[in-house]
Motif scaffolding. Structure first.
Motif, PDB file in Angstrom:
ATOM      1  N   ALA A  35      -4.104  -2.176   1.615  1.00 51.68           N
ATOM      2  CA  ALA A  35      -3.414  -1.341   0.635  1.00 51.68           C
ATOM      3  C   ALA A  35      -2.343  -2.200  -0.038  1.00 51.68           C
ATOM      4  O   ALA A  35      -1.412  -2.663   0.623  1.00 51.68           O
ATOM      5  CB  ALA A  35      -2.797  -0.124   1.327  1.00 51.68           C
ATOM      6  N   LYS A  37      -0.370  -1.655  -3.018  1.00 52.55           N
ATOM      7  CA  LYS A  37       0.607  -1.155  -3.987  1.00 52.55           C
ATOM      8  C   LYS A  37       1.930  -1.916  -3.856  1.00 52.55           C
ATOM      9  O   LYS A  37       2.392  -2.144  -2.739  1.00 52.55           O
ATOM     10  CB  LYS A  37       0.823   0.346  -3.808  1.00 52.55           C
ATOM     11  CG  LYS A  37       1.218   0.749  -2.404  1.00 52.55           C
ATOM     12  CD  LYS A  37       1.479   2.246  -2.321  1.00 52.55           C
ATOM     13  CE  LYS A  37       1.823   2.650  -0.914  1.00 52.55           C
ATOM     14  NZ  LYS A  37       0.679   3.194  -0.171  1.00 52.55           N
ATOM     15  N   ASN A  58      -3.159   2.215  -5.717  1.00 57.09           N
ATOM     16  CA  ASN A  58      -2.833   3.623  -5.896  1.00 57.09           C
ATOM     17  C   ASN A  58      -2.623   4.037  -7.338  1.00 57.09           C
ATOM     18  O   ASN A  58      -2.539   5.220  -7.624  1.00 57.09           O
ATOM     19  CB  ASN A  58      -1.530   3.964  -5.160  1.00 57.09           C
ATOM     20  CG  ASN A  58      -1.675   3.884  -3.679  1.00 57.09           C
ATOM     21  OD1 ASN A  58      -1.968   2.811  -3.145  1.00 57.09           O
ATOM     22  ND2 ASN A  58      -1.508   4.997  -2.995  1.00 57.09           N
ATOM     23  N   ILE A  81      -7.200   4.329  -4.032  1.00 59.11           N
ATOM     24  CA  ILE A  81      -6.840   5.178  -2.891  1.00 59.11           C
ATOM     25  C   ILE A  81      -5.713   6.157  -3.209  1.00 59.11           C
ATOM     26  O   ILE A  81      -5.279   6.910  -2.350  1.00 59.11           O
ATOM     27  CB  ILE A  81      -6.464   4.318  -1.654  1.00 59.11           C
ATOM     28  CG1 ILE A  81      -5.239   3.423  -1.936  1.00 59.11           C
ATOM     29  CG2 ILE A  81      -7.649   3.456  -1.207  1.00 59.11           C
ATOM     30  CD1 ILE A  81      -4.777   2.612  -0.710  1.00 59.11           C
ATOM     31  N   MET A 163     -11.948  11.097   3.377  1.00 63.30           N
ATOM     32  CA  MET A 163     -10.722  10.308   3.544  1.00 63.30           C
ATOM     33  C   MET A 163      -9.571  11.255   3.877  1.00 63.30           C
ATOM     34  O   MET A 163      -9.541  12.394   3.404  1.00 63.30           O
ATOM     35  CB  MET A 163     -10.426   9.581   2.227  1.00 63.30           C
ATOM     36  CG  MET A 163      -9.161   8.735   2.226  1.00 63.30           C
ATOM     37  SD  MET A 163      -7.658   9.617   1.770  1.00 63.30           S
ATOM     38  CE  MET A 163      -6.899   8.444   0.656  1.00 63.30           C
ATOM     39  N   ILE A 165      -5.063  11.159   5.029  1.00 58.88           N
ATOM     40  CA  ILE A 165      -3.818  10.492   5.416  1.00 58.88           C
ATOM     41  C   ILE A 165      -3.261  11.282   6.591  1.00 58.88           C
ATOM     42  O   ILE A 165      -3.067  12.497   6.487  1.00 58.88           O
ATOM     43  CB  ILE A 165      -2.814  10.480   4.245  1.00 58.88           C
ATOM     44  CG1 ILE A 165      -3.376   9.658   3.083  1.00 58.88           C
ATOM     45  CG2 ILE A 165      -1.460   9.942   4.706  1.00 58.88           C
ATOM     46  CD1 ILE A 165      -2.583   9.803   1.786  1.00 58.88           C
ATOM     47  N   MET A 206      -3.542   4.062   8.833  1.00 56.51           N
ATOM     48  CA  MET A 206      -2.700   3.140   8.081  1.00 56.51           C
ATOM     49  C   MET A 206      -1.922   2.290   9.101  1.00 56.51           C
ATOM     50  O   MET A 206      -2.262   2.285  10.270  1.00 56.51           O
ATOM     51  CB  MET A 206      -1.772   3.927   7.167  1.00 56.51           C
ATOM     52  CG  MET A 206      -2.476   5.101   6.488  1.00 56.51           C
ATOM     53  SD  MET A 206      -1.633   5.819   5.074  1.00 56.51           S
ATOM     54  CE  MET A 206       0.029   5.935   5.607  1.00 56.51           C
ATOM     55  N   SER A 207      -0.893   1.584   8.632  1.00 57.91           N
ATOM     56  CA  SER A 207      -0.203   0.656   9.543  1.00 57.91           C
ATOM     57  C   SER A 207       0.218   1.298  10.862  1.00 57.91           C
ATOM     58  O   SER A 207       0.057   0.705  11.921  1.00 57.91           O
ATOM     59  CB  SER A 207       1.034   0.069   8.858  1.00 57.91           C
ATOM     60  OG  SER A 207       0.633  -0.817   7.853  1.00 57.91           O
ATOM     61  N   ARG A 222      -6.935   1.670   6.163  1.00 58.14           N
ATOM     62  CA  ARG A 222      -6.208   1.202   4.972  1.00 58.14           C
ATOM     63  C   ARG A 222      -4.824   0.731   5.406  1.00 58.14           C
ATOM     64  O   ARG A 222      -3.953   1.543   5.720  1.00 58.14           O
ATOM     65  CB  ARG A 222      -6.082   2.349   3.966  1.00 58.14           C
ATOM     66  CG  ARG A 222      -7.394   3.069   3.647  1.00 58.14           C
ATOM     67  CD  ARG A 222      -7.134   4.231   2.702  1.00 58.14           C
ATOM     68  NE  ARG A 222      -6.080   5.121   3.196  1.00 58.14           N
ATOM     69  CZ  ARG A 222      -6.288   6.206   3.916  1.00 58.14           C
ATOM     70  NH1 ARG A 222      -7.501   6.599   4.221  1.00 58.14           N
ATOM     71  NH2 ARG A 222      -5.275   6.948   4.340  1.00 58.14           N
ATOM     72  N   VAL A 223      -4.613  -0.562   5.414  1.00 56.68           N
ATOM     73  CA  VAL A 223      -3.382  -1.114   5.985  1.00 56.68           C
ATOM     74  C   VAL A 223      -2.603  -1.903   4.931  1.00 56.68           C
ATOM     75  O   VAL A 223      -3.161  -2.762   4.249  1.00 56.68           O
ATOM     76  CB  VAL A 223      -3.706  -2.007   7.198  1.00 56.68           C
ATOM     77  CG1 VAL A 223      -2.428  -2.609   7.774  1.00 56.68           C
ATOM     78  CG2 VAL A 223      -4.444  -1.210   8.265  1.00 56.68           C
ATOM     79  N   GLY A 224      -1.314  -1.589   4.801  1.00 59.13           N
ATOM     80  CA  GLY A 224      -0.455  -2.288   3.852  1.00 59.13           C
ATOM     81  C   GLY A 224       0.700  -2.990   4.537  1.00 59.13           C
ATOM     82  O   GLY A 224       0.726  -4.204   4.712  1.00 59.13           O
ATOM     83  N   THR A 225       1.694  -2.197   4.946  1.00 62.28           N
ATOM     84  CA  THR A 225       2.945  -2.719   5.503  1.00 62.28           C
ATOM     85  C   THR A 225       2.753  -3.734   6.632  1.00 62.28           C
ATOM     86  O   THR A 225       3.437  -4.752   6.678  1.00 62.28           O
ATOM     87  CB  THR A 225       3.784  -1.536   6.045  1.00 62.28           C
ATOM     88  OG1 THR A 225       3.863  -0.550   5.018  1.00 62.28           O
ATOM     89  CG2 THR A 225       5.172  -1.993   6.416  1.00 62.28           C
ATOM     90  N   ARG A 231       7.789  -2.144   1.731  1.00 65.52           N
ATOM     91  CA  ARG A 231       7.566  -2.064   0.284  1.00 65.52           C
ATOM     92  C   ARG A 231       8.779  -1.771  -0.568  1.00 65.52           C
ATOM     93  O   ARG A 231       8.741  -1.900  -1.758  1.00 65.52           O
ATOM     94  CB  ARG A 231       6.522  -0.992  -0.024  1.00 65.52           C
ATOM     95  CG  ARG A 231       5.112  -1.454   0.100  1.00 65.52           C
ATOM     96  CD  ARG A 231       4.172  -0.361  -0.360  1.00 65.52           C
ATOM     97  NE  ARG A 231       4.250   0.823   0.456  1.00 65.52           N
ATOM     98  CZ  ARG A 231       3.554   1.022   1.546  1.00 65.52           C
ATOM     99  NH1 ARG A 231       2.697   0.133   1.975  1.00 65.52           N
ATOM    100  NH2 ARG A 231       3.704   2.118   2.231  1.00 65.52           N
ATOM    101  N   TRP A 239       2.512   9.582  -3.028  1.00 68.57           N
ATOM    102  CA  TRP A 239       1.740  10.736  -2.591  1.00 68.57           C
ATOM    103  C   TRP A 239       2.125  11.997  -3.317  1.00 68.57           C
ATOM    104  O   TRP A 239       1.450  12.991  -3.266  1.00 68.57           O
ATOM    105  CB  TRP A 239       1.923  10.936  -1.083  1.00 68.57           C
ATOM    106  CG  TRP A 239       1.307   9.823  -0.330  1.00 68.57           C
ATOM    107  CD1 TRP A 239       0.202   9.117  -0.717  1.00 68.57           C
ATOM    108  CD2 TRP A 239       1.725   9.270   0.904  1.00 68.57           C
ATOM    109  NE1 TRP A 239      -0.083   8.162   0.212  1.00 68.57           N
ATOM    110  CE2 TRP A 239       0.839   8.234   1.216  1.00 68.57           C
ATOM    111  CE3 TRP A 239       2.756   9.569   1.782  1.00 68.57           C
ATOM    112  CZ2 TRP A 239       0.952   7.488   2.369  1.00 68.57           C
ATOM    113  CZ3 TRP A 239       2.865   8.825   2.929  1.00 68.57           C
ATOM    114  CH2 TRP A 239       1.969   7.790   3.217  1.00 68.57           C
TER     115      TRP A 239
HETATM  116  C1  LIG Z   1       0.179   2.861   1.052  1.00 69.68           C
HETATM  117  C2  LIG Z   1      -1.064   3.481   1.557  1.00 69.68           C
HETATM  118  C3  LIG Z   1      -1.691   3.039   2.735  1.00 69.68           C
HETATM  119  C4  LIG Z   1      -1.109   1.934   3.606  1.00 69.68           C
HETATM  120  O1  LIG Z   1       0.068   2.365   4.194  1.00 69.68           O
HETATM  121  P1  LIG Z   1       0.882   1.399   5.185  1.00 69.68           P
HETATM  122  O2  LIG Z   1       1.669   2.324   6.003  1.00 69.68           O
HETATM  123  O3  LIG Z   1       1.711   0.511   4.315  1.00 69.68           O
HETATM  124  O4  LIG Z   1      -0.117   0.645   5.962  1.00 69.68           O
HETATM  125  C5  LIG Z   1      -2.873   3.652   3.102  1.00 69.68           C
HETATM  126  N1  LIG Z   1      -3.418   4.656   2.395  1.00 69.68           N
HETATM  127  C6  LIG Z   1      -2.857   5.116   1.272  1.00 69.68           C
HETATM  128  C7  LIG Z   1      -3.506   6.209   0.538  1.00 69.68           C
HETATM  129  C8  LIG Z   1      -1.661   4.547   0.823  1.00 69.68           C
HETATM  130  O5  LIG Z   1      -1.094   5.022  -0.293  1.00 69.68           O
END
Ligand SMILES: *Cc1c(COP(=O)(O)O)cnc(C)c1O
Length: 247
Positions: A35, A37, A58, A81, A163, A165, A206-207, A222-225, A231, A239
């Protein structure tokens, strides 16, 4: 989280492998989607260099900026996403191979209209609000089957799964219930044998909770942080954009 993207990726992959081991799953059945963004391009390129290929954005605008610059890396594929407004569909359709966040019929119709023009199809996932939080997008679990069925009538849309969250600031158990519900819904929908609908993908985790998601059957996390660091933008911004929500 002061480590390099490469080191962080190693840790994420290790956590994915451990979660697969714990739950007796094949690691080949879990795909990491980064992820991205707000993440600058040099960090994305580090991830590409470290072997990653799936990226998720996003926002249509940000996707457009990054997409053109990342096109040098041919194998990279983009996913969408985030909450998608119908007036942004055109840009997104051009750039991505899958949209994870289809949550209403009107969006399905807008995607279909654009895809017909471009004479192509699109893989989609249907986003479900498994935590029933008002701040979240996604169809209610009760509406899931009906929405999947309605979307399946657009012949340009290939429904590939669901999908969600996980609940924010929740206990592990509450989060697990969200993921378990998504899995149950996918089984129920699969049993309906809706023409052209596949329930192959569960995009969840996610993370903070991808280990739990894998234990509960995630096929895409879906992993970002965890990979790119914090961020500096509140997640709620992504969201719960209050602009044009009900378009
Ligand atoms: C930002 C985001 C993620 C990743 O989130 P982290 O906590 O940073 O891993 C996953 N899915 C969606 C829809 C997001 O917006």
């Amino acid at each position: 989280m002061g480590n390099s993207v490469e080191e962080n990726l190693k840790m994420v992959r290790r956590q994915i492998a451990l979660a697969c081991e714990r739950s007796g799953r094949n690691i080949a059945d879990v795909q990491l989607l980064l992820a991205t963004k707000t993440v600058p391009l040099d960090k994305l390129q580090m991830a590409v260099q470290a072997g990653e290929r799936w990226f998720g954005e996003n926002k249509a605008q940000e996707l457009r900026d990054k997409y053109s610059l990342m096109q040098q890396s041919k194998e990279v594929e983009w996913h969408f996403i985030g909450h998608l407004q119908t007036n942004k569909v055109k840009d997104v359709v051009k750039a991505v191979t899958m949209i994870h966040s289809v949550d209403r019929l009107k969006l399905g119709q807008a995607l279909h209209n654009q895809l017909v023009k471009e004479e192509r199809t699109m893989d989609i996932l249907v986003q479900i609000n498994t935590s029933y939080e008002e701040s979240k997008f996604g169809a209610t679990p009760e509406m899931a089957a009906e929405l999947v069925e309605s979307l399946s009538r657009f012949e340009t849309l290939q429904v590939k799964g669901l999908m969600t969250i996980g609940k924010l600031n929740a206990t592990n158990n509450e989060t697990r219930q969200c993921f378990r519900l998504l899995k149950q819904l996918s089984i129920q929908i699969k049993e309906k044998n809706i023409p052209r609908v596949a329930m192959e993908q569960l995009s969840m985790g996610m993370s903070g909770d991808f280990g739990i998601a894998i234990e509960e059957g995630a096929t895409i996390v879906r992993v970002g942080t965890y990979v790119f660091g914090p961020r500096y933008v509140p997640d709620e911004y992504y969201w719960n954009e209050n602009t044009e929500i009900n378009d």
